[in-house]
Every structure is written in structure tokens, then in C-alpha cells.
Design an enzyme around this catalytic site. Sequence first.
Site, PDB file in Angstrom:
ATOM      1  N   ASP A 290       0.850  -1.201   0.000  1.00 10.31           N
ATOM      2  CA  ASP A 290       0.000   0.000   0.000  1.00 10.31           C
ATOM      3  C   ASP A 290       0.881   1.246   0.000  1.00 10.31           C
ATOM      4  O   ASP A 290       2.085   1.157   0.188  1.00 10.31           O
ATOM      5  CB  ASP A 290      -0.857  -0.003   1.284  1.00 10.31           C
ATOM      6  CG  ASP A 290       0.013  -0.079   2.519  1.00 10.31           C
ATOM      7  OD1 ASP A 290       0.429   0.972   3.016  1.00 10.31           O
ATOM      8  OD2 ASP A 290       0.329  -1.206   2.978  1.00 10.31           O
TER       9      ASP A 290
ATOM     10  N   ASP B 150       0.539   3.631   2.261  1.00  9.80           N
ATOM     11  CA  ASP B 150       0.234   4.192   3.580  1.00  9.80           C
ATOM     12  C   ASP B 150      -0.937   5.168   3.418  1.00  9.80           C
ATOM     13  O   ASP B 150      -1.968   4.761   2.880  1.00  9.80           O
ATOM     14  CB  ASP B 150       1.492   4.818   4.194  1.00  9.80           C
ATOM     15  CG  ASP B 150       1.369   4.952   5.703  1.00  9.80           C
ATOM     16  OD1 ASP B 150       0.815   4.029   6.333  1.00  9.80           O
ATOM     17  OD2 ASP B 150       1.816   5.960   6.262  1.00  9.80           O
TER      18      ASP B 150
END
Length: 287
Positions: free
Chosen positions: A210, A212
Site C-alpha cells: 500500500d 500508507d
Amino acid sequence: MSQPVIGVIGGSGLYQMDELIEVREEHVETPFGAPSDAYICGMLGNVKMVFLPRHGRGHRLLPSEVNYRANIYGMKTLGVERIISVSAVGSMKEAIVPGHIVIPDQFFDRTQGKRASTFFGKGVAGHVQFADPVCDDLAQVLQSSAKQVGAVVHKGGTYLCIEGPNFSTRAESNIYRSWGVDIIGMTNIPEARLAREAEICYATVALATDYDCWHAEHDDVSVEAVIAIIQKNVATARGIIQAAAKQLGNARGCGCGAALEFAIMTDKSLIPEQTRRDLAPIIGKYL
Ligand SMILES: CSC[C@H]1O[C@H](OP(=O)(O)O)[C@H](O)[C@@H]1O
Ligand SMILES: Nc1ncnc2[nH]cnc12
């Protein structure tokens, strides 16, 4: 001389190594309490391997609850000389796209001092060098193994370790980015410190899952998104481990196996008996 052993610490999404044969479970007692789970010992081809799921089977332990000391101590007593850590991480750089692999060469500690991260104490003081916390020889092998299995791999980078268990605020995420870190996770720093003290080579296969919460065009990190990316890429992580096991020779050419040579400060005659016994697998050869 007995055959060296490779240890694998499986992170989020990697709870077993189906490729192992001649498997047996080892329940290890340590002076520091219980490891995360039983160690799964077996053979990967003709290489001895010990696998431990960091958060336990069924992912029962928070990053702050993992008994890192017991985990590394157990690896040491099982003869492990090199640890391949597998971890899910957030990406802090545009170029590290979810699905990519990073082999970090630095760690930055943002944990809150709640994790026991040294074997020293109780009458014995020691200070290991930690300027380069990752074994470069092992990291090189992981990089070439990642390439071999067709992964996009970034060699080097700083892994920032937060306490968790919650993910970061946007303000934190932006500040971490301004520090120039590459990836973010919650687990690796205590392991790397303890592996160095135990004279075990340590390097990480970090799977970016991801962005974040700093990226305007991507959703904020969630467990759901992390799991989805891990499920797509767990075969890659397994492939890297298999390729690495084939490449790693018996003899270590790095300095990790002598990390404690000049590290112990305490007058040997003053080290308490109980501490000597408890730390025998770690410091015994120097006493
Ligand atoms: C499930 S997302 C957060 C969780 O995943 C990472 O764990 P690991 O390093 O064991 O793969 C991260 O550090 C958090 O513990
Ligand atoms: N964004 C993130 N922060 C901390 N740990 C993570 N593990 C996976 N993604 C993460």
C-alpha cells in the site's frame, strides 16, 4: 561440521512453508519465555530450514506482543545462521508500487521502547555495531532471487518501524516521507537488533502492499487492501525463499558470525552464573 540452517520468519500472510519436506515441529523453551509458535523444521531441497510465523499461526500477536527475544533465541538454539524475514510494508515512495519487493538496507526505529530488543542485561553489558543492520551478502542473494522469480525488486532502502498497531496519521506519514524513508512497517527493528547480537545474518524480503496514507490518488492503507496484495504475491515471496536457499553456500563470508567478538564489556569473572547459563547459546563461546 553440521549443516548450516536457514531461518525464515514469516510475516502477515505467510504462516507456513508448504514446500518443506521431512517436517517436524519443535517447541522451544527459552529463558525469555515462549516464541510466537512452534518452529517448523524441515528440508527445502537439500537445505535445512526452520520456519516461524512471526505473529503465530492464526495471526494472534500484535507487533508489540511478539516475543522477539524468544523467537531469535529459539532460532539460535536450532542452529540457524541466517534469517530471511518476510514482511508486509507500506510504500513511502511513488516508485515503490504495491506488489514490488524491497530489500531494505537500513532501519529507523520509531517504536516506543516497549519491546525487549537486547539479550544483554542481568549482569552482562554488551554493545554490538549496528551501523549496517542488514547482512549485505544475504541481501544480495535475496535481490538476485527476487529477479530470478520475475519480481520488481528495489535493492536498499530505509524501513521505518512504528509501534502500531494502528497505522500512521497523515501528518506522521508526510513527515516520515520528508525524512526520506522508503517503506514503513511495525516489526523488523527488534528482530534485526537481536539477530545481530545472536550473530545471525538478517535480511528482509519486504512486500509493498500500500501507499500508507500520503498518496492523493490511492486509498489510505487498510487491512483489507494489505491482505488482497499479499494474497496475490505470497507465491512470489515463497519463490524468492526457494531460489535463495539454492544460492546460499555453506560458509558465511560476512562478519555477522563474529558480531560479539569485541562487544562484551563486562569483566567475565563478574557475570552471574544464571546469566551465563541463560545466554550460553549467545555469548558462551566468548566466556
Ligand atoms: C496486516 S498490516 C500490518 C502488519 O503487517 C506487517 O507485519 P509483518 O512485518 O509481520 O508482515 C506490519 O509490520 C504489521 O504488523
Ligand atoms: N502502511 C503500513 N504501515 C505500517 N505497517 C504496514 N504494513 C503494511 N502496510 C503498512
